[in-house]
Design an enzyme around this catalytic site. Structure first.
Site, PDB file in Angstrom:
ATOM      1  N   LYS A 204       0.846  -1.204   0.000  1.00 48.61           N
ATOM      2  CA  LYS A 204       0.000   0.000   0.000  1.00 48.61           C
ATOM      3  C   LYS A 204       0.876   1.247   0.000  1.00 48.61           C
ATOM      4  CE  LYS A 204      -1.881   2.900   2.882  1.00 48.61           C
ATOM      5  NZ  LYS A 204      -1.896   4.160   2.132  1.00 48.61           N
ATOM      6  N   GLY A 256       6.897   4.548   8.405  1.00 45.74           N
ATOM      7  CA  GLY A 256       6.035   5.711   8.587  1.00 45.74           C
ATOM      8  C   GLY A 256       6.217   6.279   9.979  1.00 45.74           C
ATOM      9  N   SER A 257       5.152   6.892  10.479  1.00 48.78           N
ATOM     10  CA  SER A 257       5.264   7.593  11.756  1.00 48.78           C
ATOM     11  C   SER A 257       5.274   6.617  12.926  1.00 48.78           C
ATOM     12  CB  SER A 257       4.094   8.563  11.908  1.00 48.78           C
ATOM     13  OG  SER A 257       2.880   7.842  11.910  1.00 48.78           O
ATOM     14  N   THR A 258       5.883   7.043  14.011  1.00 48.15           N
ATOM     15  CA  THR A 258       5.928   6.224  15.226  1.00 48.15           C
ATOM     16  C   THR A 258       4.521   5.980  15.750  1.00 48.15           C
ATOM     17  OG1 THR A 258       8.149   6.957  15.751  1.00 48.15           O
ATOM     18  CG2 THR A 258       6.803   6.196  17.605  1.00 48.15           C
ATOM     19  N   GLU A 259       3.662   6.978  15.624  1.00 48.10           N
ATOM     20  CA  GLU A 259       2.287   6.844  16.119  1.00 48.10           C
ATOM     21  C   GLU A 259       1.558   5.690  15.414  1.00 48.10           C
ATOM     22  OE1 GLU A 259       0.128  10.445  15.527  1.00 48.10           O
ATOM     23  OE2 GLU A 259      -1.774   9.389  15.916  1.00 48.10           O
ATOM     24  N   GLY A 261       2.982   3.299  13.742  1.00 47.80           N
ATOM     25  CA  GLY A 261       3.731   2.082  14.078  1.00 47.80           C
ATOM     26  C   GLY A 261       3.210   1.451  15.360  1.00 47.80           C
ATOM     27  N   GLU A 278       9.873   0.599  10.608  1.00 47.35           N
ATOM     28  CA  GLU A 278      10.908   1.619  10.405  1.00 47.35           C
ATOM     29  C   GLU A 278      10.213   2.959  10.602  1.00 47.35           C
ATOM     30  OE1 GLU A 278      12.759   4.367   9.354  1.00 47.35           O
ATOM     31  OE2 GLU A 278      12.766   3.773   7.247  1.00 47.35           O
ATOM     32  N   CYS A 312      13.383  10.229   7.456  1.00 52.42           N
ATOM     33  CA  CYS A 312      13.311   9.729   8.834  1.00 52.42           C
ATOM     34  C   CYS A 312      14.669   9.819   9.526  1.00 52.42           C
ATOM     35  CB  CYS A 312      12.779   8.307   8.856  1.00 52.42           C
ATOM     36  SG  CYS A 312      13.579   7.254   7.653  1.00 52.42           S
ATOM     37  N   GLU A 409       9.838  15.011  15.934  1.00 53.46           N
ATOM     38  CA  GLU A 409      10.199  14.900  14.518  1.00 53.46           C
ATOM     39  C   GLU A 409       9.382  15.933  13.733  1.00 53.46           C
ATOM     40  OE1 GLU A 409       8.965  11.340  12.251  1.00 53.46           O
ATOM     41  OE2 GLU A 409      11.014  11.281  11.496  1.00 53.46           O
TER      42      GLU A 409
HETATM   43  P1  NDP Z   1       1.760   7.770   8.502  1.00 52.57           P
HETATM   44  O1  NDP Z   1       2.576   6.986   9.440  1.00 52.57           O
HETATM   45  O2  NDP Z   1       0.367   8.074   8.851  1.00 52.57           O
HETATM   46  O3  NDP Z   1       1.724   7.089   7.069  1.00 52.57           O
HETATM   47  C1  NDP Z   1       2.540   6.045   6.627  1.00 52.57           C
HETATM   48  C2  NDP Z   1       1.716   5.029   5.847  1.00 52.57           C
HETATM   49  O4  NDP Z   1       0.808   4.347   6.718  1.00 52.57           O
HETATM   50  C3  NDP Z   1       0.840   5.649   4.781  1.00 52.57           C
HETATM   51  O5  NDP Z   1       0.745   4.754   3.696  1.00 52.57           O
HETATM   52  C4  NDP Z   1      -0.481   5.774   5.507  1.00 52.57           C
HETATM   53  O6  NDP Z   1      -1.565   5.932   4.643  1.00 52.57           O
HETATM   54  C5  NDP Z   1      -0.537   4.477   6.261  1.00 52.57           C
HETATM   55  N1  NDP Z   1      -1.412   4.458   7.416  1.00 52.57           N
HETATM   56  C6  NDP Z   1      -1.985   5.492   8.084  1.00 52.57           C
HETATM   57  N2  NDP Z   1      -2.690   5.039   9.128  1.00 52.57           N
HETATM   58  C7  NDP Z   1      -2.579   3.701   9.134  1.00 52.57           C
HETATM   59  C8  NDP Z   1      -3.074   2.653   9.980  1.00 52.57           C
HETATM   60  N3  NDP Z   1      -3.827   2.920  11.049  1.00 52.57           N
HETATM   61  N4  NDP Z   1      -2.737   1.376   9.700  1.00 52.57           N
HETATM   62  C9  NDP Z   1      -1.940   1.088   8.643  1.00 52.57           C
HETATM   63  N5  NDP Z   1      -1.462   2.024   7.808  1.00 52.57           N
HETATM   64  C10 NDP Z   1      -1.755   3.319   8.052  1.00 52.57           C
HETATM   65  O7  NDP Z   1       2.522   9.119   8.204  1.00 52.57           O
HETATM   66  P2  NDP Z   1       1.884  10.464   7.643  1.00 52.57           P
HETATM   67  O8  NDP Z   1       1.993  10.426   6.199  1.00 52.57           O
HETATM   68  O9  NDP Z   1       0.534  10.718   8.202  1.00 52.57           O
HETATM   69  O10 NDP Z   1       2.874  11.531   8.259  1.00 52.57           O
HETATM   70  C11 NDP Z   1       2.708  11.968   9.619  1.00 52.57           C
HETATM   71  C12 NDP Z   1       4.040  12.170  10.267  1.00 52.57           C
HETATM   72  O11 NDP Z   1       4.730  10.938  10.335  1.00 52.57           O
HETATM   73  C13 NDP Z   1       4.981  13.066   9.508  1.00 52.57           C
HETATM   74  O12 NDP Z   1       4.777  14.385   9.844  1.00 52.57           O
HETATM   75  C14 NDP Z   1       6.331  12.576   9.941  1.00 52.57           C
HETATM   76  O13 NDP Z   1       6.717  13.202  11.133  1.00 52.57           O
HETATM   77  C15 NDP Z   1       6.104  11.130  10.191  1.00 52.57           C
HETATM   78  N6  NDP Z   1       6.558  10.276   9.076  1.00 52.57           N
HETATM   79  C16 NDP Z   1       7.687   9.585   9.257  1.00 52.57           C
HETATM   80  C17 NDP Z   1       8.158   8.792   8.237  1.00 52.57           C
HETATM   81  C18 NDP Z   1       9.402   8.039   8.407  1.00 52.57           C
HETATM   82  O14 NDP Z   1       9.911   7.476   7.447  1.00 52.57           O
HETATM   83  N7  NDP Z   1       9.924   7.979   9.595  1.00 52.57           N
HETATM   84  C19 NDP Z   1       7.500   8.705   6.953  1.00 52.57           C
HETATM   85  C20 NDP Z   1       6.261   9.447   6.871  1.00 52.57           C
HETATM   86  C21 NDP Z   1       5.856  10.200   7.906  1.00 52.57           C
HETATM   87  P3  NDP Z   1      -1.924   7.451   4.192  1.00 52.57           P
HETATM   88  O15 NDP Z   1      -0.839   7.905   3.314  1.00 52.57           O
HETATM   89  O16 NDP Z   1      -3.173   7.361   3.488  1.00 52.57           O
HETATM   90  O17 NDP Z   1      -2.043   8.227   5.473  1.00 52.57           O
END
Ligand code: NDP
Length: 498
Positions: A204, A256-259, A261, A278, A312, A409
């Site tokens: 995804k 993606g985000s820690t939240e 995760g 990650e 990240c 972050e």
């Molecule tokens: P997210 O962690 O929300 O998104 C990462 C991926 O997860 C996207 O494909 C997202 O879909 C998907 N996703 C969202 N919610 C869920 C869920 N409950 N279960 C499974 N998958 C999910 O990051 P954001 O894009 O919202 O960014 C928010 C913050 O996260 C940023 O400001 C940054 O600080 C941090 N971030 C960190 C990253 C890293 O590599 N460390 C990468 C991206 C963000 P969708 O795109 O539709 O939301």
């Protein structure tokens, strides 16, 4: 900055004037969009074909540099995820999962070669959908994506010699969820090791950057992979949630985000699914007083302004040794005056667009918190285009460890500068974070590099360089930066029964 729509950031916000010679400009050097043909509407890539979503829903993906809609993309619902997972299961049981490694390798080589052949197309599409400068998508994202497929193609027939036993077995169906900051590269990081080890995938992409993954789906179809080996389901967080929760998925890989995760960890607790995460970071880039200053300045710029700071492992906290802090900051500011912000497709652009309105709002509010908490804010004179999402390169000095901009972050082009006197203080400050993904050390002493690397709680420590990536080099974090490694031999382990 070129372009008639430029509107300067207010002088008070941006610091000093450029002075004499300020009107000297580069001629625009735009990469042509013509190489890319974007469809008006995209379906999901399931069982080897593009199909309309059962959900019947679509959403728009926009160019963040202009807010122009690029395409209408399918929103995969629960039924669509069911179909994709069922198709991945069939491919795992009947074709891909039973294929000898030397045969799998041929397909991975084919994908790698096709990415190289279509490199310009991928680079332009990535810059259009993501907002990153073309010189980065062209020179970093796309070549590294190809390199990941090449590297893992090489492993596919040698897994029995990799230290996992004579006949290591794949896990099964991998559900992979990726972010928007390196859309194609993250897809390659996820797919290449999973496929090399004999797993099948449902991927995804992020909601705001689905297009390069859909072009990769075309490449995968043309490479002739058995249907169902790779499925790509576009959609927002709901699609990610459905995929993670699906009982037919054996392994989850998330960046993606820690939240989110943490939400995923809670969602799959007790299910027996394998998981790698990650997540975020707040890396320290530590500059000692014996470091070559100009080289360190380049490393600081690369560390935090590469990809608009949407990285990240970005070096978002500069730790400068007190005796050189003023000099370093002066030279850094002089260097930032030369950065060019604007059209991502212009080959001279250093700083592109922020990926989305939401991300811009987040950066803006954290920068405001930095000012409110007493940080000294500075940006070069930097006209911002009137349309699209933009944030000037920003440096905060006088930052203390308790400030939000030193702890959270930001994921944007914002650097927090702290100082230290001794190596012990540098280590203590660098490690004073819930994250632990990366760090940088700048010094001419090799012994100091080794001793710092041992004491820094970070998955990756760069010495006298920053943001270097290689498929052979494992990448991953500690603490709230997640667990599991991607890349190298260690990255294979995440996709094999141990
Ligand atoms: P997210 O962690 O929300 O998104 C990462 C991926 O997860 C996207 O494909 C997202 O879909 C998907 N996703 C969202 N919610 C869920 C869920 N409950 N279960 C499974 N998958 C999910 O990051 P954001 O894009 O919202 O960014 C928010 C913050 O996260 C940023 O400001 C940054 O600080 C941090 N971030 C960190 C990253 C890293 O590599 N460390 C990468 C991206 C963000 P969708 O795109 O539709 O939301």
């Amino acid at each position: 900055m070129g372009g008639e729509s430029a509107s300067p950031v207010a002088a008070g916000e941006t610091g000093r004037d450029l002075g004499a010679g300020a009107d000297w400009e580069y001629a625009p050097a735009p990469e042509s969009r013509d190489i890319v043909s974007i469809q008006s509407e995209y379906g999901l890539f399931v069982d080897g074909d593009f199909v309309a979503p059962r959900s019947g829903e679509h959403f728009a993906t926009v160019n963040p540099a202009s807010e122009e809609p690029l395409a209408s993309v399918a929103q995969a619902g629960q039924d669509d995820v069911d179909l994709a997972v069922a198709s991945a299961r069939r491919a795992y049981e009947r074709t891909w999962g039973t294929m000898p490694g030397r045969e799998r390798a041929k397909y991975l080589y084919r994908i790698a070669r096709a990415i190289q052949e279509r490199a310009r197309e991928f680079a332009v599409l990535e810059s259009l959908d993501n907002g990153k400068p073309i010189k980065e998508s062209r020179d970093v994202d796309v070549p590294l994506a190809a390199a990941h497929f090449f590297y893992h193609a090489g492993w596919a027939d040698k897994l029995g010699y990799a230290g996992f036993g004579p006949d290591p077995r794949p896990i099964g169906v991998a559900g992979q969820v990726i972010p928007w900051n390196f859309p194609l590269l993250m897809a390659a990081w996820k797919l290449a090791p999973a496929l090399a080890t004999g797993n099948t995938c449902v991927l995804k992409p992020a909601e705001t950057t689905p297009l390069s993954a859909l072009l990769l789906a075309q490449v995968i179809a043309e490479a002739g992979l058995p249907p169902g080996t790779v499925n790509i389901v576009t959609g927002d967080g709901r699609t990610g949630r459905d995929l993670v929760a699906h009982p037919g998925v054996d392994k989850i890989a998330f960046t993606g985000s820690t939240e989110v995760g943490k939400q995923i960890q809670r969602a799959i607790a007790g299910t027996g699914k394998r998981l790698t995460l990650e997540l975020g970071g707040k890396a320290a880039n530590i500059v000692f007083d014996d470091a070559p200053v100009d080289q360190a300045v380049e490393g600081i710029v690369n560390g935090i302004f590469f990809n608009q700071g949407h990285v990240c492992c970005a070096g978002s906290r500069l730790l400068a040794q007190e005796s050189i802090a003023d000099t370093l900051l002066d030279r850094l500011k002089a260097r930032l005056e030369t950065l060019r912000l604007g059209d991502p497709l212009d080959k001279n652009t250093d700083i592109g667009a922020i990926n989305s309105r939401e991300q811009l709002d987040k950066i803006t509010s954290l920068a405001a918190a930095g000012e409110a908490e007493g940080g000294e804010r500075w940006s070069p004179v930097c006209p911002l285009p009137a349309r699209g999402y933009w944030f000037p390169p920003t440096v905060f000095s006088g930052v203390s460890q308790s400030h939000r901009i030193a702890r959270e972050e930001i994921f944007g082009p914002v650097l927090a500068v702290l100082t230290f006197r001794t190596p012990e203080e540098a280590v203590a400050k660098a490690n004073n974070t819930p994250y632990g993904l990366s760090a940088g050390v700048w010094t001419e002493k090799g012994s100091r590099i080794l001793s710092m690397a041992q004491r820094l709680r970070a998955g990756v420590v760069w010495a006298n360089t920053y943001n270097r990536f290689d498929p052979a080099s494992p990448f991953g974090g500690y603490q709230e930066s997640g667990f599991g490694r991607e890349g190298g031999r260690a990255g294979l382990a995440a996709y094999l029964h141990g």
